[in-house]
Design a protein around this motif. Structure first.
Motif, short mmCIF file in Angstrom:
data_model
loop_
_atom_site.label_atom_id
_atom_site.label_comp_id
_atom_site.label_asym_id
_atom_site.label_seq_id
_atom_site.Cartn_x
_atom_site.Cartn_y
_atom_site.Cartn_z
N CYS B 401 0.39 -51.89 39.88
CA CYS B 401 -0.97 -52.42 39.82
C CYS B 401 -1.98 -52.22 41.09
CB CYS B 401 -1.00 -53.85 39.66
SG CYS B 401 -0.51 -54.60 37.88
N ASP B 402 -1.34 -52.23 42.11
CA ASP B 402 -2.01 -52.15 43.33
C ASP B 402 -2.13 -50.82 43.68
OD1 ASP B 402 -1.97 -54.74 43.70
OD2 ASP B 402 -1.07 -54.99 45.55
N ALA B 403 -1.20 -49.77 43.38
CA ALA B 403 -1.41 -48.29 43.73
C ALA B 403 -2.47 -47.84 42.63
CB ALA B 403 0.00 -47.80 43.58
N VAL B 404 -2.23 -48.01 41.56
CA VAL B 404 -3.21 -47.57 40.71
C VAL B 404 -4.61 -48.22 40.76
CG1 VAL B 404 -3.76 -47.38 38.02
CG2 VAL B 404 -1.27 -46.99 38.88
N GLY B 405 -4.66 -49.45 41.00
CA GLY B 405 -5.95 -50.26 41.28
C GLY B 405 -6.68 -49.66 42.41
N ILE B 406 -6.03 -49.69 43.63
CA ILE B 406 -6.70 -48.96 44.68
C ILE B 406 -7.41 -47.44 44.37
CG2 ILE B 406 -4.88 -48.49 46.24
CD1 ILE B 406 -8.24 -49.49 47.27
N THR B 407 -6.51 -46.63 43.80
CA THR B 407 -6.84 -45.27 43.66
C THR B 407 -8.03 -45.08 42.82
OG1 THR B 407 -4.31 -44.76 43.90
CG2 THR B 407 -5.83 -43.06 43.08
N TRP B 408 -7.84 -45.96 41.59
CA TRP B 408 -9.04 -46.06 40.72
C TRP B 408 -10.24 -46.45 41.27
CZ3 TRP B 408 -9.20 -49.88 35.92
CH2 TRP B 408 -10.34 -49.75 35.29
N TYR B 409 -10.15 -47.52 42.21
CA TYR B 409 -11.57 -47.99 43.03
C TYR B 409 -12.01 -46.84 43.68
CZ TYR B 409 -13.82 -51.41 45.77
OH TYR B 409 -14.79 -52.14 46.39
N PHE B 410 -10.97 -46.33 44.40
CA PHE B 410 -11.55 -45.37 45.61
C PHE B 410 -12.22 -44.12 44.98
CE2 PHE B 410 -10.60 -41.62 48.02
CZ PHE B 410 -11.43 -41.74 49.05
N VAL B 411 -11.70 -43.65 43.88
CA VAL B 411 -12.03 -42.35 43.22
C VAL B 411 -13.35 -42.80 42.53
CG1 VAL B 411 -11.71 -40.64 41.04
CG2 VAL B 411 -9.68 -41.51 42.76
N ALA B 412 -13.44 -43.85 41.58
CA ALA B 412 -14.64 -44.29 41.13
C ALA B 412 -15.79 -44.69 41.95
CB ALA B 412 -14.34 -45.52 40.03
N LEU B 413 -15.47 -45.27 42.96
CA LEU B 413 -16.86 -45.40 44.17
C LEU B 413 -17.06 -44.37 44.91
CD1 LEU B 413 -16.53 -49.07 45.24
CD2 LEU B 413 -17.84 -48.25 43.28
N SER B 414 -16.00 -43.47 45.20
CA SER B 414 -16.30 -42.24 46.12
C SER B 414 -17.25 -41.32 45.11
CB SER B 414 -14.99 -41.45 46.14
OG SER B 414 -14.29 -42.38 47.35
N VAL B 415 -16.97 -41.04 43.84
CA VAL B 415 -17.98 -39.99 43.06
C VAL B 415 -19.35 -40.83 42.87
CG1 VAL B 415 -18.22 -39.50 40.84
CG2 VAL B 415 -15.84 -39.15 41.90
N ALA B 416 -19.31 -42.37 42.66
CA ALA B 416 -20.66 -42.76 42.43
C ALA B 416 -21.38 -42.57 43.59
CB ALA B 416 -20.12 -44.21 42.16
N GLY B 417 -20.60 -43.19 44.84
CA GLY B 417 -21.38 -43.04 45.93
C GLY B 417 -21.87 -41.73 46.40
N TRP B 418 -21.26 -40.70 46.33
CA TRP B 418 -21.64 -39.35 46.59
C TRP B 418 -22.95 -38.80 45.89
CZ3 TRP B 418 -21.04 -36.55 50.65
CH2 TRP B 418 -21.37 -35.26 50.79
N TRP B 419 -22.78 -39.08 44.51
CA TRP B 419 -23.94 -38.71 43.86
C TRP B 419 -25.10 -39.49 44.12
CZ3 TRP B 419 -24.28 -34.07 42.57
CH2 TRP B 419 -23.26 -33.12 42.39
N GLN B 420 -24.93 -40.90 44.35
CA GLN B 420 -25.87 -41.96 44.78
C GLN B 420 -26.66 -41.42 45.73
OE1 GLN B 420 -24.35 -45.54 45.97
NE2 GLN B 420 -26.43 -46.75 45.65
#
Lengths: 67, 501
Positions: B401-420
């Protein structure tokens, strides 16, 4: 210079002297007391006769630690 | 190198007894600090998921004043950083110091008092922030009446560490101890100076004015990570990885270089948070240089952890402590490289003030630090209580849960943030479009947060079960192997040298 500015300056300069000095003293002490003389032995200090090098020490409950 | 003579059975037993006595003396204070840390982790996670949900569903409980978006956000930051991260750090400090100095805990009252002061401070802190007493400085939101408790609490733990260090029986300072001593020396100072300079002492001194305030603010915020939790996390990794796989650190020389270069460079890096801000340009430039210099300690640590693990990666299947710790150690390398690059001004032009930074901060404090602390707890708690963890299944649920959770969190917000960031830099893009673009990613953040939270619930259940007496007693007490299978006679690996007196 107002007293407030002086207090800020004193905090900053005091910190630099105190913490920079502490780091220098700690490094000096480490050399003098031979902390860096035998690094190979230093790396082994966390092992002991009961948990020697070469012995894995953790496993899932009821499991085998593997090799 | 000549091999030292093999250990005899009485010697093994004496060493096991000594280690057992040290662990036993740690039990009360360390479990108190660790358990209250996990409590604040649960509080902080709940606040996090709620805050995240508010960002995409603002109407959520909008009539409740103490749950206005800003307050739970600040309460989350305080609960996870000063609550969980700091209490877990203190637990790690006490246990590792006792083991590495090879002395049982003396003056446990100091630790109970320190932990209690810190917990009282945290109740006032989180409660006060939710009640609306927060002070509007990021990372220093704790209301004024909570701060003295926090300073006194960590002060006592630092004093205990110094006293124990003075009574040490092990002459050599293992690399973890360098990190720990530095952390307990630096953090009380950081926190006190930041409070004095940003807020002043009411009625006695006035706070610093103008640009000095944000400069001190971000000097503290960055150093909280760099000079408090990172040293403790690395101390734990430098202890747990070699202990679990039974192999000394690959290059002890590099580990010492890593420590001293961290001490030299990390505190320079804070001003990269203010790139483009209204501070003198040389200040942020100096921080960019400091951030670049951090490649030295980070590469030293990365080489060391990787080379120590080389040939032992299959043990990740067998050991929960190793699994969490190695996840943390690998993330440390990744997040530190990313952080150094992020400090570059060209990179900041896009990434700064976007979700990208949020993703980076969570990768550091969660992916590296929190996962490493879980690794430490998985190793430490059974040795203190004398009981195995109740359920391998729950451990696996926690990890994934934690490993997948933090990876998902990181990838989603990194992509969002870069294009933002790209869109924010383009004056032709209407602001509303950017918000709509980010929205689906904010939903994903809540999803990832819930997943991480599930992992935390699994871990809390395991911890409560272990403390409550469920779980098999450990064979041979606190030391892992004292039974007949303990030492493989005729093993090709030489046993360690004799214990220094």
């Amino acid at each position: 210079m107002s007293p407030a500015d002086f207090a800020v300056l004193l905090t900053i300069v005091g910190s630099i002297v105190l913490f920079g000095g502490a780091a220098v003293l700690a490094l000096g002490w480490a050399f003098r007391s031979g902390q860096f003389d035998n690094l190979d032995r230093g790396a082994r200090t966390i092992f002991g006769p009961d948990e020697p090098v070469g012995q894995p020490t953790d496993a899932f409950p009821g499991g085998d630690p593997g090799r | 190198m000549t091999n030292p003579p093999p250990m005899t059975a009485p010697e093994r037993e004496r060493a096991a007894r000594e280690r057992g006595a040290i662990d036993l003396s740690c039990r009360g204070p360390v479990l108190y600090l660790a358990t209250s840390g996990v409590f604040w982790l649960l509080v902080g996670t709940a606040l996090a998921v709620f805050t995240s949900a508010k960002l995409h569903t603002p109407a959520l409980m909008a009539q409740t004043p103490w749950l206005f978006t800003g307050r739970p956000r600040m309460a989350h930051l305080q609960a996870v950083n000063l609550g969980w991260a700091s209490l877990a750090a203190m637990a790690a400090v006490v246990w590792l110091t006792s083991r590495l100095c090879r002395v049982p805990v003396a003056f446990p009252a100091l630790l109970y008092a320190g932990g209690t002061l810190w917990n009282v401070g945290m109740v006032l802190n989180v409660g006060g922030v939710l009640a609306g007493d927060a002070r509007g400085v990021e990372w220093l939101e704790a209301p004024g009446y909570a701060v003295p408790f926090l300073v006194a609490g960590v002060g006592l733990v630092s004093a205990w560490t110094a006293a124990t260090f003075g009574r040490r029986r092990e002459r050599h300072l293992y690399v973890s101890q360098w990190y720990i001593l530095a952390a307990v020396f630096w953090f009380p100072w950081l926190y006190t100076v930041a409070q004095l300079m940003v807020f002043g002492l009411p009625g006695l001194t006035r706070p610093a004015t103008g640009v000095v305030q944000p400069v001190v603010n971000w000097w503290f915020a960055h150093n909280f990570l760099g000079l408090w939790v990172t040293p403790v996390g690395l101390a734990a990794a430098y202890y747990i990885i070699p202990k679990v796989i039974g192999r000394p650190v690959h290059s002890y020389y590099l580990s010492i270089i890593g420590f001293w270069s961290t001490a030299l460079f990390y505190s320079w890096a804070g001003m990269h948070h203010l790139i483009g801000g209204p501070i003198p340009a040389w200040l942020s430039t100096a921080s960019v240089v400091g951030s670049m210099m951090m490649f030295i300690p980070v590469i030293a640590v990365a080489i060391n952890h990787h080379m120590t693990m080389l040939g032992s990666f299959h043990r990740l299947t067998y050991s929960p402590a190793l699994r969490f710790t190695v996840f943390g150690a690998i993330t440390y390398t990744a997040v530190s490289f990313q952080g150094s690059v992020e400090a570059l001004k060209d990179f900041s032009e896009v990434a700064h003030f976007t979700q990208y930074t949020v993703a980076h901060a969570h990768l550091g404090l969660y992916g590296f630090y929190t996962m490493t602390m879980f690794g430490l707890l998985y190793y430490m708690v059974p040795r203190l209580t004398g009981r195995e963890w109740l359920s391998p299944l729950l451990i696996r649920i926690h990890f994934w849960c934690d490993a997948v959770g933090i990876t998902w969190y990181f990838v989603a917000l990194s992509v969002a943030g870069w294009w933002q960031g790209r869109m924010l830099n383009d004056p032709r893009v209407p602001f509303g479009d950017i918000t709509e673009y980010v929205l689906p990613f904010l939903f994903q953040r809540t999803g990832a947060g819930v997943l991480i939270g599930l992992g935390h619930v699994a871990f809390a259940a395991l911890l409560v079960a272990n403390l409550g007496g469920w779980g098999r007693p450990r064979p041979g007490g606190p030391t892992y192997f004292t039974g007949p299978a303990a030492v493989r006679e005729g093993s090709t690996t030489p046993p360690p040298g004799p214990l220094p007196s």
